[in-house]
Scaffold this motif. Structure first.
Motif, short mmCIF file in Angstrom:
data_model
loop_
_atom_site.label_atom_id
_atom_site.label_comp_id
_atom_site.label_asym_id
_atom_site.label_seq_id
_atom_site.Cartn_x
_atom_site.Cartn_y
_atom_site.Cartn_z
N ALA A 165 0.83 -1.21 0.00
CA ALA A 165 0.00 0.00 0.00
C ALA A 165 0.87 1.26 0.00
N VAL A 166 1.95 1.23 0.77
CA VAL A 166 2.87 2.37 0.79
C VAL A 166 3.53 2.54 -0.57
N ILE A 167 4.01 1.43 -1.14
CA ILE A 167 4.66 1.49 -2.44
C ILE A 167 3.72 2.06 -3.49
N ALA A 168 2.46 1.64 -3.45
CA ALA A 168 1.48 2.10 -4.43
C ALA A 168 1.22 3.59 -4.31
N ALA A 169 1.38 4.14 -3.11
CA ALA A 169 1.12 5.57 -2.90
C ALA A 169 2.32 6.43 -3.25
N GLN A 170 3.48 5.82 -3.47
CA GLN A 170 4.68 6.57 -3.79
C GLN A 170 4.88 6.63 -5.30
N ALA A 171 5.83 7.45 -5.72
CA ALA A 171 6.19 7.50 -7.14
C ALA A 171 6.67 6.13 -7.60
N THR A 172 6.52 5.85 -8.87
CA THR A 172 7.00 4.57 -9.41
C THR A 172 8.51 4.60 -9.57
N ARG A 173 9.08 3.43 -9.75
CA ARG A 173 10.53 3.36 -10.00
C ARG A 173 10.90 4.17 -11.22
N ASP A 174 10.11 4.06 -12.26
CA ASP A 174 10.41 4.78 -13.50
C ASP A 174 10.36 6.29 -13.28
N GLN A 175 9.40 6.75 -12.50
CA GLN A 175 9.31 8.19 -12.22
C GLN A 175 10.52 8.69 -11.44
N ARG A 176 10.95 7.92 -10.46
CA ARG A 176 12.12 8.34 -9.68
C ARG A 176 13.37 8.32 -10.55
N ARG A 177 13.54 7.25 -11.32
CA ARG A 177 14.74 7.16 -12.17
C ARG A 177 14.77 8.28 -13.20
N ALA A 178 13.61 8.68 -13.70
CA ALA A 178 13.57 9.76 -14.68
C ALA A 178 14.00 11.09 -14.06
N ALA A 179 13.82 11.24 -12.76
CA ALA A 179 14.17 12.48 -12.08
C ALA A 179 15.62 12.50 -11.62
N ALA A 180 16.33 11.38 -11.75
CA ALA A 180 17.66 11.24 -11.15
C ALA A 180 18.75 11.90 -11.98
#
Length: 208
Positions: A165-180
């Motif tokens: 549930a916490v993971i689902a409420a956070q940004a996705t891996r792809d979204q975080r990697r795109a911001a890195a």
């Protein structure tokens, strides 16, 4: 999103983020050992929601007395269930806490103005676009969802359902990697290898 340019006299401001169980806090500790000054937004949040914390009156007004425990602190377990069961409750919680955390973070950073590197440890950095205007680089700590679940269940005793549930409420891996701007994959490696990757990144930052 373009990050702000760094003035030569100011510290390098790093936004450190990663999903729950990624190892972000471990990396923050390693960076501190290299000399970085760390502004820990989780610690600020806990301080704001401790007995007598500045967020408690607003939280009590928004959610009722049931979210405050007998000591006067936020009942984090109850609040977590409320927040992840109802998106509206989560947004209300964030609307209370995020401005206070932001103000205290900048207050701490102002006291560290003579530092070389300031690391802002922000779990929801990608989900909070205002942070992108406050840092010069974004460091993402990445791992698989399976690894996240295993680590959090082992360290906290949460159920797999709660972690998901916490993971689902956070940004996705792809979204975080795109911001890195910088990425450390902390999956299937030893602590020593993680430390080597952190050290290599630290050395790179010294040349900026």
């Amino acid at each position: 999103m373009a990050l702000p340019a760094r003035r030569s006299a100011e510290p390098l401001r790093i936004g450190l983020t990663g999903g729950i169980g990624s190892g972000k806090s471990t990396v923050a500790t390693m960076l501190a050992m290299h000399g970085a000054k760390v502004v820990d937004t989780d610690a600020i949040s806990r301080r704001l929601t401790a007995p007598g914390g500045r967020a408690i009156p607003a939280l009590r007004e928004a959610f009722g007395d049931t979210v405050v425990d007998v000591d006067g602190a936020l009942d984090r377990c109850r609040m977590r269930h409320l927040a992840f069961d109802a998106p509206a409750a989560r947004h209300r919680l964030e609307a209370i806490l995020h401005p206070l955390i932001s103000a205290d973070s900048e207050g701490e950073a102002a006291l560290l103005a003579n530092s070389t590197v300031i690391v802002f440890d922000v779990p929801l950095l990608v989900e909070s676009p205002q942070w992108m205007h406050r840092v010069h680089r974004v460091l993402v700590i990445d791992c698989s969802e399976a690894t996240q679940i295993t680590r959090v269940v082992q360290r906290s005793g949460w159920s797999e359902t709660s972690v998901r549930a916490v993971i689902a409420a956070q940004a996705t891996r792809d979204q975080r990697r795109a911001a890195a701007d910088d990425l450390i994959v902390n999956d299937g490696i030893s602590t020593a290898t993680l430390a080597e990757r952190v050290a290599a990144l630290w050395n790179t930052w010294q040349t900026l």
